[in-house]
Design a protein around this motif. Structure first.
Motif, PDB file in Angstrom:
ATOM      1  N   ILE A 223      61.667  51.295  49.717  1.00 15.78           N
ATOM      2  CA  ILE A 223      62.715  52.229  50.045  1.00 15.78           C
ATOM      3  C   ILE A 223      62.401  53.640  51.164  1.00 15.78           C
ATOM      4  N   LEU A 224      63.341  53.296  51.946  1.00 11.23           N
ATOM      5  CA  LEU A 224      63.356  54.605  52.552  1.00 11.23           C
ATOM      6  C   LEU A 224      64.626  55.397  51.932  1.00 11.23           C
ATOM      7  N   ASN A 225      64.649  55.647  51.264  1.00 13.77           N
ATOM      8  CA  ASN A 225      65.193  57.264  50.813  1.00 13.77           C
ATOM      9  C   ASN A 225      65.767  58.017  50.835  1.00 13.77           C
ATOM     10  N   THR A 252      59.077  44.292  51.757  1.00  6.91           N
ATOM     11  CA  THR A 252      60.044  44.244  52.690  1.00  6.91           C
ATOM     12  C   THR A 252      60.869  45.608  52.214  1.00  6.91           C
ATOM     13  N   VAL A 253      61.117  46.004  53.333  1.00  2.60           N
ATOM     14  CA  VAL A 253      61.725  46.894  53.636  1.00  2.60           C
ATOM     15  C   VAL A 253      64.087  47.577  53.551  1.00  2.60           C
ATOM     16  N   LEU A 254      63.989  48.563  52.426  1.00  4.33           N
ATOM     17  CA  LEU A 254      65.375  48.894  52.812  1.00  4.33           C
ATOM     18  C   LEU A 254      65.420  50.245  52.326  1.00  4.33           C
ATOM     19  N   GLN A 255      66.867  50.489  53.730  1.00  7.51           N
ATOM     20  CA  GLN A 255      66.816  52.034  53.919  1.00  7.51           C
ATOM     21  C   GLN A 255      68.993  52.373  53.252  1.00  7.51           C
ATOM     22  N   LEU A 256      68.448  53.244  52.201  1.00  2.00           N
ATOM     23  CA  LEU A 256      69.699  53.404  51.596  1.00  2.00           C
ATOM     24  C   LEU A 256      69.801  54.712  51.233  1.00  2.00           C
ATOM     25  N   THR A 259      72.456  58.920  47.307  1.00  2.00           N
ATOM     26  CA  THR A 259      73.991  60.409  46.975  1.00  2.00           C
ATOM     27  C   THR A 259      74.968  59.727  47.626  1.00  2.00           C
ATOM     28  N   THR A 260      74.512  59.196  48.594  1.00  2.00           N
ATOM     29  CA  THR A 260      76.218  58.371  49.143  1.00  2.00           C
ATOM     30  C   THR A 260      76.517  56.955  49.215  1.00  2.00           C
ATOM     31  N   GLY A 261      75.595  55.801  48.409  1.00  3.06           N
ATOM     32  CA  GLY A 261      75.376  54.532  48.201  1.00  3.06           C
ATOM     33  C   GLY A 261      75.284  54.044  49.100  1.00  3.06           C
ATOM     34  N   ALA A 266      71.330  45.997  48.835  1.00  4.60           N
ATOM     35  CA  ALA A 266      71.050  45.277  49.007  1.00  4.60           C
ATOM     36  C   ALA A 266      69.934  46.066  48.069  1.00  4.60           C
ATOM     37  N   TRP A 267      69.700  46.818  47.299  1.00  3.21           N
ATOM     38  CA  TRP A 267      69.092  47.271  46.596  1.00  3.21           C
ATOM     39  C   TRP A 267      69.366  46.445  45.142  1.00  3.21           C
ATOM     40  N   LEU A 268      70.239  46.835  45.071  1.00  3.15           N
ATOM     41  CA  LEU A 268      71.377  45.971  43.588  1.00  3.15           C
ATOM     42  C   LEU A 268      71.172  44.361  43.588  1.00  3.15           C
TER      43      LEU A 268
END
Length: 301
Positions: A223-225, A252-256, A259-261, A266-268
């Motif tokens: 996760i790129l936070n 797997t990579v997710l960007q999120l 703070t802003t949502g 995709a994470w949920l």
């Protein structure tokens, strides 16, 4: 002594509100059947109270390697017991790993607020000291237990087994294990989780996957936070993802942004899918066992 990192493995102390502390030898060797008669009002565990020994004067490298192998081998047994416990109850367990300041706890609270009304959630919080993160989680209404590792720089499967005994996550639920902030030793210690989830903030270096390859190789999800901060920082997203996939082509990579949502959906969805698959596997195993019992009864005639 843990020769993986040099952290101490001292006395385990379990504290609860209004109760005398319980003491556990960190290496007492029981198999974590998760049916101990502890008072489940406890919400704070202490590990690693002894001094750390980062070096071992008088021990040869061969002996240190043997000690490390013994420690990891014993941890593997505890992890297998945890994994079996989770599978039998349909618990989707995740090991959240990162360096300090990645936003793990903020992401966790935002995730809980989005899912808690539809999915049972429990949390194990790992830190060397303080119960601040567990208090933040409990403020959301979700059960959380703090594990303090003292001088230890990671959670291990034995600690998690004790924590699960006290939390008793319900069947078909989601269990978050927030590990101590460290991208080195948690990579070596299986906790019995379904997945390691590595969280990397865009305020950190994009080359972290190359600097800490064991962690990113062990993780199934990156996760790129804090992507809301990208306009204000010098972070090469494409390079970071390329480095991560160089170390682990299957990650797997997710960007999120917690703070802003942005990107949270995709994470949920990933969490819901995992929890549903875990619950379905439990029900499938129950059905299989029932069929087998019926076959045996029919054979006895």
């Amino acid at each position: 002594m843990c020769t993986v990192c040099g952290c101490g493995e001292g006395e385990t102390r379990i504290e609860g509100h209004g109760h005398s502390p319980h003491h556990h030898d960190h290496d007492h060797g029981h198999g974590h059947d998760h049916a101990h008669g502890h008072d489940h009002s406890h919400d704070h565990l202490h590990f690693g109270q002894g001094p750390a020994h980062a070096h071992a004067p008088g021990l040869s490298q061969a002996r240190m390697v043997q000690i490390e192998q013994d420690i990891l081998g014993k941890n593997k047994g505890y992890a297998a017991a945890n994994r079996s416990h989770f599978a039998e109850r349909g618990i989707f367990a995740l090991n959240l790993v990162s360096s300090p300041g990645s936003g793990k706890t903020s992401l966790l609270t935002a995730t809980i607020e989005a899912l808690a009304t539809t999915l049972p959630i429990t949390v194990i919080e790992g830190d060397q000291q303080t119960s601040h993160d567990a208090e933040r989680i409990r403020a959301t209404g979700v059960p959380a237990l703090q594990v303090n590792t003292g001088k230890g720089c990671h959670l291990d499967a034995h600690m998690v087994g004790h924590a699960v005994e006290h939390l008793r996550p319900p069947e078909d639920s989601l269990l978050f294990i927030e590990n101590v902030g460290n991208l080195v030793c948690p990579a070596a210690f299986d906790l019995g989780e379904a997945h390691k989830v590595a969280i990397l903030s865009v305020t950190e270096g994009a080359d972290k996957p190359l600097k800490y390859p064991d962690m990113f190789h062990a993780a199934d999800l990156l996760i790129l936070n804090k992507i809301d901060l990208l306009p204000h920082v010098d972070f090469d997203v494409e390079a970071c993802i390329e480095y991560a996939r160089r170390v682990n082509p299957k990650i797997t990579v997710l960007q999120l942004s917690a703070t802003t949502g942005e990107g949270m959906a995709a994470w949920l969805d990933w969490l819901r899918d995992g929890a549903r698959t875990c619950a379905e596997s439990r029900l499938s195993e129950i059905a299989r066992l029932k069929r087998r019992i019926a076959e045996l009864e029919a054979a006895r005639g």
